[in-house]
Design a protein around this motif. Structure first.
Motif, PDB file in Angstrom:
ATOM      1  N   LEU A   1       6.054  -7.051  -3.616  1.00 29.50           N
ATOM      2  CA  LEU A   1       5.332  -6.911  -2.352  1.00 29.50           C
ATOM      3  C   LEU A   1       6.285  -6.622  -1.202  1.00 29.50           C
ATOM      4  O   LEU A   1       7.294  -7.297  -1.033  1.00 29.50           O
ATOM      5  N   THR A   2       5.966  -5.588  -0.436  1.00 35.67           N
ATOM      6  CA  THR A   2       6.667  -5.294   0.811  1.00 35.67           C
ATOM      7  C   THR A   2       5.626  -5.406   1.914  1.00 35.67           C
ATOM      8  O   THR A   2       4.563  -4.790   1.827  1.00 35.67           O
ATOM      9  N   VAL A   3       5.926  -6.197   2.939  1.00 39.08           N
ATOM     10  CA  VAL A   3       4.968  -6.425   4.009  1.00 39.08           C
ATOM     11  C   VAL A   3       5.540  -5.888   5.312  1.00 39.08           C
ATOM     12  O   VAL A   3       6.678  -6.172   5.665  1.00 39.08           O
TER      13      VAL A   3
ATOM     14  N   GLU B   1       1.583 -10.717  11.851  1.00 43.50           N
ATOM     15  CA  GLU B   1       2.615 -11.267  10.975  1.00 43.50           C
ATOM     16  C   GLU B   1       1.971 -12.004   9.797  1.00 43.50           C
ATOM     17  O   GLU B   1       1.003 -12.724   9.965  1.00 43.50           O
ATOM     18  N   VAL B   2       2.500 -11.788   8.593  1.00 42.15           N
ATOM     19  CA  VAL B   2       2.010 -12.458   7.393  1.00 42.15           C
ATOM     20  C   VAL B   2       3.095 -13.445   6.962  1.00 42.15           C
ATOM     21  O   VAL B   2       4.202 -13.037   6.627  1.00 42.15           O
ATOM     22  N   ASP B   3       2.774 -14.747   6.982  1.00 43.05           N
ATOM     23  CA  ASP B   3       3.792 -15.751   6.642  1.00 43.05           C
ATOM     24  C   ASP B   3       4.017 -15.806   5.129  1.00 43.05           C
ATOM     25  O   ASP B   3       3.284 -15.199   4.344  1.00 43.05           O
ATOM     26  N   ALA B   4       5.035 -16.543   4.716  1.00 41.67           N
ATOM     27  CA  ALA B   4       5.451 -16.589   3.310  1.00 41.67           C
ATOM     28  C   ALA B   4       4.328 -17.096   2.404  1.00 41.67           C
ATOM     29  O   ALA B   4       4.126 -16.562   1.307  1.00 41.67           O
ATOM     30  N   GLU B   5       3.593 -18.104   2.841  1.00 40.28           N
ATOM     31  CA  GLU B   5       2.508 -18.643   2.022  1.00 40.28           C
ATOM     32  C   GLU B   5       1.400 -17.604   1.831  1.00 40.28           C
ATOM     33  O   GLU B   5       0.879 -17.424   0.733  1.00 40.28           O
ATOM     34  N   GLN B   6       1.053 -16.888   2.901  1.00 43.85           N
ATOM     35  CA  GLN B   6       0.042 -15.831   2.808  1.00 43.85           C
ATOM     36  C   GLN B   6       0.523 -14.704   1.897  1.00 43.85           C
ATOM     37  O   GLN B   6      -0.256 -14.139   1.137  1.00 43.85           O
ATOM     38  N   GLN B   7       1.814 -14.394   1.966  1.00 41.84           N
ATOM     39  CA  GLN B   7       2.369 -13.349   1.104  1.00 41.84           C
ATOM     40  C   GLN B   7       2.267 -13.748  -0.364  1.00 41.84           C
ATOM     41  O   GLN B   7       1.923 -12.920  -1.207  1.00 41.84           O
TER      42      GLN B   7
ATOM     43  N   LEU C   1       2.812  -1.912  -0.963  1.00 42.03           N
ATOM     44  CA  LEU C   1       3.112  -1.984   0.463  1.00 42.03           C
ATOM     45  C   LEU C   1       1.879  -2.512   1.168  1.00 42.03           C
ATOM     46  O   LEU C   1       0.786  -1.951   1.020  1.00 42.03           O
ATOM     47  N   VAL C   2       2.054  -3.584   1.911  1.00 45.28           N
ATOM     48  CA  VAL C   2       0.958  -4.163   2.685  1.00 45.28           C
ATOM     49  C   VAL C   2       1.324  -4.029   4.152  1.00 45.28           C
ATOM     50  O   VAL C   2       2.389  -4.489   4.583  1.00 45.28           O
TER      51      VAL C   2
END
Length: 179
Positions: free
Chosen positions: A141-143, A118-124, A112-113
């Motif tokens: 990963l859960t953001v 907001e964390v975009d898809a590329e950052q994830q 869990l992060v």
């Protein structure tokens, strides 16, 4: 209190997982424990579990009747052990810890992060790759976004917490200034 129930449940969950793995019945045990967790979490039954005037054998019989043939023999025996040791209140936590062990055994780690922004898809993807290297396996990963962190991130997996948030740093500074 949550830590207490985890302390009680952990050895049972570990023993159940080891037995399930030995017998090649991990999926069956997982289903059965989740069923037991659902049944024992029913408010009416939960009240009876906590009632010292209701015989434990009566509660066991009710649970076995409700579950029917859905419980493998070994899980029914495990239920008997939980009844004898007055651990029925821990069934939901045992099931949760069993699932944690099952997932870890498959090499997938739930992470869990929490981020202030907001964390975009590329950052994830970048974060998931870095965490997979760090933990040595696949990462699920859960953001979540939590503006209360002010800035930075907080990473949680199992018992590990990596808190690099501004809120955490402010709290540490406040504690340091009190002395």
């Amino acid at each position: 209190m949550a830590g207490d129930i985890t302390t009680i449940a952990r050895p049972y969950a570990e023993a159940a997982f080891e037995r399930a793995k030995e017998s090649g019945q991990v999926a069956a045990w997982s289903e059965a424990l989740n069923l037991l967790a659902a049944v024992t979490s029913d408010p009416q039954l939960a009240a009876q579990i906590g009632n010292p005037s209701v015989p434990r054998s009566r509660i066991r019989d009710i649970i076995l009747d409700v579950c029917g043939d859905a419980l493998p023999t070994e899980v029914a025996n495990f239920l008997q052990l939980l009844v004898q040791n007055a651990r029925l209140a821990a069934v939901a936590e045992i099931a949760r810890l069993f699932e944690v062990s099952r997932i870890a055994d498959q090499g997938v780690r739930h992470v869990l992060v929490r981020s202030a922004f907001e964390v975009d898809a590329e950052q994830q993807q970048t974060l998931a790759a870095a965490l997979a290297r760090r933990f040595g396996g696949q990462v699920d990963l859960t953001v979540e976004t939590d503006s209360a962190l002010i800035g930075g991130i907080e990473i949680r997996t199992g018992d590990l917490v990596i808190d690099d948030s501004v809120r955490s740093k402010i709290t540490q500074l406040a504690h340091a200034l009190q002395f």
